[in-house]
Motif scaffolding. Structure first.
Motif, mmCIF file in Angstrom:
data_model
loop_
_atom_site.group_PDB
_atom_site.id
_atom_site.type_symbol
_atom_site.label_atom_id
_atom_site.label_comp_id
_atom_site.label_asym_id
_atom_site.label_seq_id
_atom_site.Cartn_x
_atom_site.Cartn_y
_atom_site.Cartn_z
ATOM 1 N N LYS A 272 13.818 88.986 65.714
ATOM 2 C CA LYS A 272 13.064 90.234 65.521
ATOM 3 C C LYS A 272 11.615 89.873 65.222
ATOM 4 N N PHE A 273 10.697 90.467 65.964
ATOM 5 C CA PHE A 273 9.267 90.266 65.755
ATOM 6 C C PHE A 273 8.661 91.619 65.418
ATOM 7 N N GLU A 274 8.149 91.747 64.211
ATOM 8 C CA GLU A 274 7.592 93.012 63.740
ATOM 9 C C GLU A 274 6.083 93.037 63.995
ATOM 10 N N SER A 275 5.693 93.632 65.100
ATOM 11 C CA SER A 275 4.281 93.600 65.498
ATOM 12 C C SER A 275 3.376 94.284 64.478
ATOM 13 N N ALA A 276 3.873 95.275 63.766
ATOM 14 C CA ALA A 276 3.050 95.983 62.783
ATOM 15 C C ALA A 276 2.778 95.138 61.533
ATOM 16 N N ARG A 277 3.507 94.059 61.362
ATOM 17 C CA ARG A 277 3.295 93.163 60.216
ATOM 18 C C ARG A 277 2.436 91.959 60.617
ATOM 19 N N GLU B 149 1.926 83.461 68.131
ATOM 20 C CA GLU B 149 3.200 83.295 67.430
ATOM 21 C C GLU B 149 4.320 83.983 68.215
ATOM 22 N N LEU B 150 3.995 85.104 68.836
ATOM 23 C CA LEU B 150 4.962 85.857 69.644
ATOM 24 C C LEU B 150 5.268 85.149 70.968
ATOM 25 N N ALA B 151 4.286 84.500 71.551
ATOM 26 C CA ALA B 151 4.416 83.908 72.885
ATOM 27 C C ALA B 151 5.646 83.017 73.056
ATOM 28 N N PRO B 152 5.917 82.053 72.173
ATOM 29 C CA PRO B 152 7.111 81.221 72.386
ATOM 30 C C PRO B 152 8.413 82.016 72.288
ATOM 31 N N LEU B 153 8.395 83.103 71.541
ATOM 32 C CA LEU B 153 9.585 83.959 71.447
ATOM 33 C C LEU B 153 9.798 84.701 72.760
#
Length: 184
Positions: A39-44, A71-75
């Motif tokens: 889970k990636f919380e973009s608002a945080r 940080e999101l890219a590898p996910l």
């Protein structure tokens, strides 16, 4: 069933808000059948909008600017399925998740170093107004994204009439979100 790597990208600025609860229900379902879920919380996070600078990958990473997109890219790169779980803001995606979506353009440029392997996507969205018509804009945008990226659309769960934190509990949306997680 093949085990999938699932990325749940959330857009809720409200911790444990209605769309966040839908994301968690989906995750519970997906984990219960053996999928891997992040889970990636973009608002945080701090993700600036795309600047159209055309320098993607020039510094060895998708975005030349140092923000949380890197940080999101590898996910994103590890995901087989991408799930958007978001509240509805002005008939579309909130700015927090929209900035992340816009920066996915780095995976469409000619010099992309690591193409995405995402094969499927899902939209979980809720809004405070009545009726399903309020979701036309975000659903159309989501479907255009999925089509453009050649992702198989795995479904849309749109829930109206949930404005106050916890309103989602009075609907069947959490059960439906969990079932979506189990069905992938």
């Amino acid at each position: 069933m093949d085990k999938k790597n699932i990325l749940v990208l959330t857009g809720s600025p409200r911790k444990n808000g209605n769309s966040d609860r839908m994301a968690n229900a989906f995750i519970q379902g997906a984990l219960s059948v053996g999928h891997e879920v992040v889970k990636f919380e973009s608002a945080r996070k701090e993700i600036d909008g795309c600047k159209a600078c055309k320098t993607c990958w020039k510094k060895g990473k998708p975005c030349s600017f140092d923000d949380s997109f890197n940080e999101l890219a590898p996910l994103l790169e590890a995901a087989d399925v991408l799930v958007f779980s978001t509240p509805l803001y002005w008939f579309g995606f909130p700015a927090q998740i929209k900035a992340a979506i816009d920066k996915m353009n780095a995976y469409l440029v000619d010099n992309c170093k690591t193409p995405l392997k995402i094969k499927g996507s899902l939209l979980l969205v809720c809004g405070g107004d009545e009726g399903m018509k309020i979701f036309d804009g975000i659903i159309t945008t989501y479907r255009q994204i999925a089509s453009y990226m050649k992702w198989e659309e795995k479904g849309v769960l749109a829930v109206p009439n949930v404005s106050e934190k916890g309103d989602i509990e009075a609907t069947d949306a959490l059960l439906k979100a969990e079932e979506y997680g189990k069905s992938l």
